[in-house]
Design an enzyme around this catalytic site. Structure first.
Site, PDB file in Angstrom:
ATOM      1  N   ASP A  12     -14.053 -11.904  56.666  1.00  0.00           N
ATOM      2  CA  ASP A  12     -14.359 -10.712  55.768  1.00  0.00           C
ATOM      3  C   ASP A  12     -13.390 -10.063  55.165  1.00  0.00           C
ATOM      4  OD1 ASP A  12     -16.341  -9.337  54.504  1.00  0.00           O
ATOM      5  OD2 ASP A  12     -16.143  -7.890  55.820  1.00  0.00           O
ATOM      6  N   SER A  13     -13.637  -9.372  54.056  1.00  0.00           N
ATOM      7  CA  SER A  13     -12.717  -8.808  53.334  1.00  0.00           C
ATOM      8  C   SER A  13     -11.961  -7.559  53.965  1.00  0.00           C
ATOM      9  CB  SER A  13     -13.292  -8.109  52.000  1.00  0.00           C
ATOM     10  OG  SER A  13     -14.317  -7.157  52.416  1.00  0.00           O
ATOM     11  N   CYS A  75     -19.211 -12.905  55.107  1.00  0.00           N
ATOM     12  CA  CYS A  75     -18.877 -11.780  53.746  1.00  0.00           C
ATOM     13  C   CYS A  75     -19.797 -12.855  52.639  1.00  0.00           C
ATOM     14  CB  CYS A  75     -17.389 -12.046  53.077  1.00  0.00           C
ATOM     15  SG  CYS A  75     -17.138 -11.225  51.628  1.00  0.00           S
ATOM     16  N   GLU A 154     -15.491   1.441  54.601  1.00  0.00           N
ATOM     17  CA  GLU A 154     -14.149   1.255  55.066  1.00  0.00           C
ATOM     18  C   GLU A 154     -13.576   2.541  55.454  1.00  0.00           C
ATOM     19  OE1 GLU A 154     -12.114  -1.420  55.418  1.00  0.00           O
ATOM     20  OE2 GLU A 154     -14.079  -2.733  55.389  1.00  0.00           O
ATOM     21  N   CYS A 186     -24.631  -7.642  52.135  1.00  0.00           N
ATOM     22  CA  CYS A 186     -23.263  -7.033  52.214  1.00  0.00           C
ATOM     23  C   CYS A 186     -22.998  -6.962  53.794  1.00  0.00           C
ATOM     24  CB  CYS A 186     -22.922  -6.454  51.327  1.00  0.00           C
ATOM     25  SG  CYS A 186     -21.060  -5.682  51.505  1.00  0.00           S
ATOM     26  N   HIS A 188     -20.979  -5.205  55.373  1.00  0.00           N
ATOM     27  CA  HIS A 188     -20.604  -3.977  55.638  1.00  0.00           C
ATOM     28  C   HIS A 188     -21.844  -2.970  55.537  1.00  0.00           C
ATOM     29  CE1 HIS A 188     -16.509  -4.973  53.944  1.00  0.00           C
ATOM     30  NE2 HIS A 188     -16.094  -3.658  54.432  1.00  0.00           N
TER      31      HIS A 188
HETATM   32  N1  DGL Z   1     -18.560  -7.474  53.222  1.00  0.00           N
HETATM   33  C1  DGL Z   1     -18.212  -8.225  51.941  1.00  0.00           C
HETATM   34  C2  DGL Z   1     -19.697  -8.533  51.518  1.00  0.00           C
HETATM   35  O1  DGL Z   1     -20.546  -9.054  52.326  1.00  0.00           O
HETATM   36  C3  DGL Z   1     -17.387  -7.820  51.200  1.00  0.00           C
HETATM   37  C4  DGL Z   1     -17.479  -6.566  50.432  1.00  0.00           C
HETATM   38  C5  DGL Z   1     -16.208  -6.107  49.812  1.00  0.00           C
HETATM   39  O2  DGL Z   1     -15.316  -6.438  49.995  1.00  0.00           O
HETATM   40  O3  DGL Z   1     -16.581  -5.917  48.634  1.00  0.00           O
HETATM   41  O4  DGL Z   1     -20.091  -8.918  50.496  1.00  0.00           O
END
Ligand code: DGL
Length: 267
Positions: A12-13, A75, A154, A186, A188
């Site tokens: 993931d990011s 992600c 984050e 997402c 996150h």
């Molecule tokens: N967690 C990621 C997603 O599911 C990336 C979020 C990001 O880095 O903007 O989209």
């Protein structure tokens, strides 16, 4: 090495993919896992498809070099923008997070009025709408980009009043749509699921695809005879910037013990 003994790669990011990592760890407790958080490039959601695809390919190549047997793109942004490219470039199976979430949402929704929240890039790609309409052409899909959520997660502001305020600002925009199901598009977002649930209202069912993704991984490994059944488990975590910061934040997430976090910079 015997193929079944090889690790699963998950990326993931940043922190978000740990929600998927955690579900995989619970459902597949004998698998060796390598997690990659692309902290040098987070957030992906405001980047172009070309940039996200390039980052994803670089990570995939690195993980493939570690002999992974399966890649889980934990992600939504990378799944929406780069999944085809990843599949084309890799000789191992690749699982994304969009389809499992969509399947789950379609199993749950009664009114077929479905909300999707995600990053700007995910929502703009229209990938969720397309996938939902493939299953049910008459479904009503309401996408909403929530770009402030990833930086708040984050930052570790998971229970913060600012996050509550931002959530109600965003989710109020979906009220007129009268959705009965909301996809957390997402990885996150499950970190602040309670806050999102409260802002969405009691009648809205939230879909977090982590569990479904883990189930898909289990089915795939079993079907191909690639599941690891016994032995001591190795977990390895890499980030592309600031391992100490990542380790500090991750320690408060329900991802289990991660051990040390290593730095892997791409030039
Ligand atoms: N967690 C990621 C997603 O599911 C990336 C979020 C990001 O880095 O903007 O989209």
């Amino acid at each position: 090495m015997t193929p079944s003994l090889r690790p699963i790669g998950i990326f993931d990011s940043g922190l978000g993919g740990l929600t998927v990592f955690n579900a995989v760890r619970r459902l597949l407790p004998r698998e060796n896992l390598i997690y990659f958080g692309d902290t040098a490039h987070v957030p992906y959601g405001s980047k172009s498809a070309a940039a996200v695809t390039a980052y994803s390919l670089e990570i995939a190549r690195f993980l493939r070099g570690k002999k992974i047997k399966l890649l889980i793109v934990a992600c939504n942004t990378a799944s929406a923008l780069a999944l085809d490219e990843l599949r084309k470039n890799l000789d191992i199976p690749v699982i994304g997070v969009l389809e499992p979430g969509v399947r789950r949402a379609m199993a749950v929704s009664k009114t077929r009025r479905i909300g999707v929240i995600g990053t700007e890039a995910t929502i703009k790609s229209g990938a969720y709408t397309r996938k939902i309409r493939e299953i049910e052409p008459s479904a009503k899909v309401y996408g909403l980009a929530c770009p402030l959520f990833v930086p708040l997660v984050e930052e570790g502001w998971w229970k913060h009043r600012v996050t509550r305020l931002v959530a109600s600002e965003y989710l109020n925009r979906l009220r007129p749509a009268k959705i009965d199901t909301l996809i957390l598009g997402c990885t996150h977002y499950p970190v602040i699921k309670e806050t999102i649930a409260r802002a969405a209202g009691a009648k809205v069912e939230l879909i977090d695809s982590a569990e479904t993704v883990a189930q898909e991984a289990r089915e795939l490994l079993n079907a191909r005879g690639l599941a690891r059944k016994t032995g001591k488990v190795k977990i390895k975590v890499y980030v592309s910037d600031d391992p100490a910061r990542f380790a500090l934040r991750a320690a408060n997430l329900p991802a289990g013990r991660l051990g040390s976090v290593a730095l892997k910079r791409f030039s």
